[in-house]
Write a protein that holds these residues in place. Structure first.
Motif, PDB file in Angstrom:
ATOM      1  N   LYS A   1      -9.646 -20.162  14.417  1.00  7.85           N
ATOM      2  CA  LYS A   1     -10.550 -20.876  15.635  1.00  7.85           C
ATOM      3  C   LYS A   1      -9.384 -21.719  16.409  1.00  7.85           C
ATOM      4  CE  LYS A   1     -14.126 -21.044  18.042  1.00  7.85           C
ATOM      5  NZ  LYS A   1     -14.944 -19.440  18.599  1.00  7.85           N
ATOM      6  N   ASP A   2      -8.627 -20.921  16.883  1.00  9.66           N
ATOM      7  CA  ASP A   2      -7.397 -21.517  17.233  1.00  9.66           C
ATOM      8  C   ASP A   2      -7.446 -22.425  18.572  1.00  9.66           C
ATOM      9  OD1 ASP A   2      -6.225 -20.087  15.031  1.00  9.66           O
ATOM     10  OD2 ASP A   2      -5.705 -18.488  16.248  1.00  9.66           O
ATOM     11  N   PRO A   3      -7.010 -23.551  18.586  1.00 11.74           N
ATOM     12  CA  PRO A   3      -6.966 -24.443  19.691  1.00 11.74           C
ATOM     13  C   PRO A   3      -5.687 -24.447  20.492  1.00 11.74           C
ATOM     14  CG  PRO A   3      -6.355 -25.736  17.956  1.00 11.74           C
ATOM     15  CD  PRO A   3      -6.609 -24.078  17.369  1.00 11.74           C
TER      16      PRO A   3
ATOM     17  N   ALA B   1     -10.473 -31.021  13.128  1.00  5.12           N
ATOM     18  CA  ALA B   1     -11.750 -30.788  12.824  1.00  5.12           C
ATOM     19  C   ALA B   1     -12.343 -29.418  12.390  1.00  5.12           C
ATOM     20  CB  ALA B   1     -12.730 -31.675  13.658  1.00  5.12           C
ATOM     21  N   SER B   2     -11.807 -28.378  12.672  1.00  5.93           N
ATOM     22  CA  SER B   2     -12.213 -27.033  12.363  1.00  5.93           C
ATOM     23  C   SER B   2     -11.874 -26.792  10.715  1.00  5.93           C
ATOM     24  CB  SER B   2     -11.437 -26.030  13.188  1.00  5.93           C
ATOM     25  OG  SER B   2     -11.634 -24.808  12.628  1.00  5.93           O
ATOM     26  N   SER B   3     -12.743 -25.939  10.351  1.00  3.74           N
ATOM     27  CA  SER B   3     -12.474 -25.475   9.024  1.00  3.74           C
ATOM     28  C   SER B   3     -11.596 -24.589   8.790  1.00  3.74           C
ATOM     29  CB  SER B   3     -13.797 -24.801   8.457  1.00  3.74           C
ATOM     30  OG  SER B   3     -14.320 -23.840   9.186  1.00  3.74           O
ATOM     31  N   TYR B   4     -11.045 -24.106  10.051  1.00  2.47           N
ATOM     32  CA  TYR B   4      -9.940 -23.215  10.039  1.00  2.47           C
ATOM     33  C   TYR B   4      -8.624 -23.773  10.247  1.00  2.47           C
ATOM     34  CZ  TYR B   4     -13.096 -19.314  10.524  1.00  2.47           C
ATOM     35  OH  TYR B   4     -14.160 -18.260  10.300  1.00  2.47           O
TER      36      TYR B   4
ATOM     37  N   CYS C   1      -6.475 -12.870  15.437  1.00  2.00           N
ATOM     38  CA  CYS C   1      -6.753 -14.180  14.559  1.00  2.00           C
ATOM     39  C   CYS C   1      -6.021 -15.154  15.060  1.00  2.00           C
ATOM     40  CB  CYS C   1      -6.331 -13.621  13.218  1.00  2.00           C
ATOM     41  SG  CYS C   1      -4.765 -13.220  13.019  1.00  2.00           S
ATOM     42  N   ILE C   2      -4.707 -14.957  15.829  1.00  2.00           N
ATOM     43  CA  ILE C   2      -4.023 -16.135  16.401  1.00  2.00           C
ATOM     44  C   ILE C   2      -3.980 -16.432  18.003  1.00  2.00           C
ATOM     45  CG2 ILE C   2      -1.918 -15.787  14.578  1.00  2.00           C
ATOM     46  CD1 ILE C   2      -0.520 -14.303  16.680  1.00  2.00           C
ATOM     47  N   GLY C   3      -5.284 -15.555  18.482  1.00  2.00           N
ATOM     48  CA  GLY C   3      -5.703 -15.912  19.998  1.00  2.00           C
ATOM     49  C   GLY C   3      -6.450 -17.221  20.277  1.00  2.00           C
ATOM     50  N   ALA C   4      -6.399 -17.542  21.328  1.00  2.00           N
ATOM     51  CA  ALA C   4      -7.096 -18.882  21.646  1.00  2.00           C
ATOM     52  C   ALA C   4      -8.382 -18.885  21.844  1.00  2.00           C
ATOM     53  CB  ALA C   4      -6.525 -19.364  23.110  1.00  2.00           C
ATOM     54  N   GLU C   5      -9.273 -19.371  21.088  1.00  2.00           N
ATOM     55  CA  GLU C   5     -10.817 -19.564  21.264  1.00  2.00           C
ATOM     56  C   GLU C   5     -11.240 -20.857  21.907  1.00  2.00           C
ATOM     57  OE1 GLU C   5     -12.827 -17.926  18.116  1.00  2.00           O
ATOM     58  OE2 GLU C   5     -11.777 -16.267  17.961  1.00  2.00           O
ATOM     59  N   ARG C   6     -10.422 -22.170  21.811  1.00  2.00           N
ATOM     60  CA  ARG C   6     -10.988 -23.171  22.486  1.00  2.00           C
ATOM     61  C   ARG C   6      -9.930 -23.796  22.954  1.00  2.00           C
ATOM     62  NH1 ARG C   6     -11.252 -27.013  17.293  1.00  2.00           N
ATOM     63  NH2 ARG C   6      -9.775 -26.213  15.897  1.00  2.00           N
ATOM     64  N   VAL C   7     -10.156 -24.567  23.997  1.00  2.00           N
ATOM     65  CA  VAL C   7      -8.922 -25.434  24.906  1.00  2.00           C
ATOM     66  C   VAL C   7      -9.429 -26.864  25.079  1.00  2.00           C
ATOM     67  CG1 VAL C   7      -7.723 -25.723  27.056  1.00  2.00           C
ATOM     68  CG2 VAL C   7      -8.198 -23.412  26.096  1.00  2.00           C
TER      69      VAL C   7
END
Length: 487
Positions: free
Chosen positions: A239-241, A382-385, A269-275
């Motif tokens: 859940k990459d920031p 804070a992510s589990s990832y 899997c290494i793509g941005a999902e949250r900024v």
């Protein structure tokens, strides 16, 4: 399951059947692993120089047939040919790096024996494991498994590769191409099939399994392997920031964050999902990235969802974000159109929403404002990832990166750690464990052997029933002298 069992491969864009592939049974998987075990012995005896020659010849073969394999990747995944070609190129570079550096990295190391054992010679040797089972993903069907296949082969193991049932042709092509230059059979074998085929691999006599896929499936793979005492490498989701600091190059950050989130239809899997963007530059960043995103065209900029069931996951995340109050600046909960997903950009997304906690794996991006980079770091961690992250800052990139709980960080760039073969690839927490690529990736497919040898005899002997009281007294005094004075 009969020996002639098959399964169908569908076009991800239209759902039409492209062709059929063999569905390997458990017995056939076990037989393939058994044959690979015999080949592994010969491959190890082949020596570093000969293995290097073979692997570089394979790299040359793939290079000379790059158009053919890139077209197959594009067809099976549905991705643009340019993306497929880039994936193949990086795969070739990893293969060549592993071939060239295996001997140096696996060379025996002489270790200091210490004052207590000053008469001993100590060394650590590295040996191949034997047979490595590789279970590959569908989103990058040549790049990701090559990170295990090339390094395992370079480390003198044989490999049995189970590609995703969504990209079986790529896996078959890899084994067929290697067979063109292989000195003998069964060094690299591809077993195509549905999930039961992969399960059989984890129940076989392989010496290690390298898996790439979802965290949920990884836990099942690890549990199955544990029953056989098979060690695993798990490269799971993320859940990459992306952190955009106050001193970031805003246009660059927007351009790269957008590509990271949307390329390959967000199936990275290494793509941005949250900024997380600092308030002082947030409005400029958001306006810039939305303007850029409006120019993206599904079907041209990226392809369809390769795995149809992922569309349900994306839809659930969008619905949940909407229900919890997220604002959609581009797209919305109605952005799924058949097999394609239109670009989605959200802001003010609650941190407890699925779009912020779970891997979406689609062309969506959640953007939240933060007061400063300390808050961005806290929310990122804070992510589990803990797979990858990107940081945009002109002066504090390395400082921020050092505080992130993940395996890989790009500063003022995205994805590029994956293109540098010398550095390890992998994550922490729910993103898995173990590493591919780099020296660490080679050593993953070896085991360490400690060898000690007496260089010369001394009067003091400790490992015998003839040990004297004097020997014990001298040992005690020596330990006290070495370590007893520290306060």
């Amino acid at each position: 399951m009969s020996a002639d069992a098959t399964f169908e491969k569908f076009d991800p864009a239209t759902g039409a059947v492209i062709t059929t592939y063999k569905n390997f049974s458990q017995a056939e998987v076990f037989a393939a692993v058994g044959a690979a075990g015999l080949a592994a012995i010969r491959w190890n005896e082949f020596g570093f120089t000969a293995r290097k020659r073979v692997l570089l010849k394979w790299a040359s073969y793939i290079t000379n047939n790059q158009k053919e394999i890139a077209n197959l990747v594009a067809t099976e995944c549905g991705k643009p040919i340019g993306d497929a070609s880039l994936e193949v190129s990086i795969s070739i570079d990893n293969l060549a790096w592993a071939a060239k550096h295996a001997q140096q990295i696996m060379s025996k190391q002489v270790r200091p024996s210490g004052l207590l054992m000053f008469n001993m010679k100590a060394q650590v040797q590295r040996s191949p494991l034997g047979v490595v089972g590789v279970i590959g993903p569908w989103n990058y069907p040549i790049f990701t498994p090559m990170g295990s296949i090339a390094y395992a082969l370079a480390a003198a193991n044989a490999v049995v590769f189970k590609p995703s049932e969504f990209t079986p042709g790529v896996g078959k092509w890899l084994a067929d191409s290697f067979a063109q230059i292989a000195p003998f059979e069964n060094i690299l074998t591809t077993i195509t099939g549905l999930p039961d085929t992969g399960r059989a691999l984890t129940q076989s006599k392989v010496n290690k399994v390298s898996f790439t896929g979802s965290t949920r499936t990884a836990k099942k793979v690890a549990a199955s392997c544990a029953e056989q005492m098979i060690p695993v490498v798990l490269e799971c989701g993320g859940k990459d920031p992306v952190i955009v600091a106050h001193d970031a190059d805003i246009k660059l950050a927007a351009e790269y964050a957008l590509w990271s989130a949307m390329a390959n239809a967000g199936q990275s899997c290494i793509g941005a999902e949250r900024v997380y963007v600092v308030e002082s530059v947030a409005d400029e960043f958001i306006e810039t990235i939305v303007d850029m995103a409006k120019k993206i065209k599904p079907g041209q900029s990226y392809g369809p969802a390769t795995m149809p069931s992922q569309l349900n996951v994306i839809q659930s995340h969008l619905d949940d974000a909407k229900a919890k109050g997220a604002k959609f600046l581009l797209g919305g909960s109605d952005s799924i159109k058949g097999a394609f997903v239109e670009p989605v950009i959200m802001v003010d997304v609650p941190e407890d929403s699925l779009a912020m906690t779970d891997e979406t794996f689609g062309p969506t991006l959640a953007i939240n404002k933060v007061m400063n980079t300390d808050e961005a770091i806290k929310l990122s961690n804070a992510s589990s990832y803990g797979l990858a992250a990107a940081v945009f800052s002109k002066r504090e990139g390395e400082k921020i990166a050092s505080k992130l709980a993940c395996g890989m960080v790009s500063i003022n760039s995205v994805f590029l750690f994956a293109a540098i073969a010398a550095v390890p690839f992998g994550g922490v927490k729910d993103s898995g464990y173990g590493r591919i690529h780099g020296a660490e990736g080679l050593l993953e497919y070896t085991y360490a052997r400690s060898v000690v040898k007496t260089r010369f005899k001394i009067p003091l002997r400790f490992t015998t029933f003839k040990r004297t009281k004097l020997s014990e007294k001298i040992l005690t005094l020596l330990i006290k002298k070495l370590y007893g004075r520290r306060k």
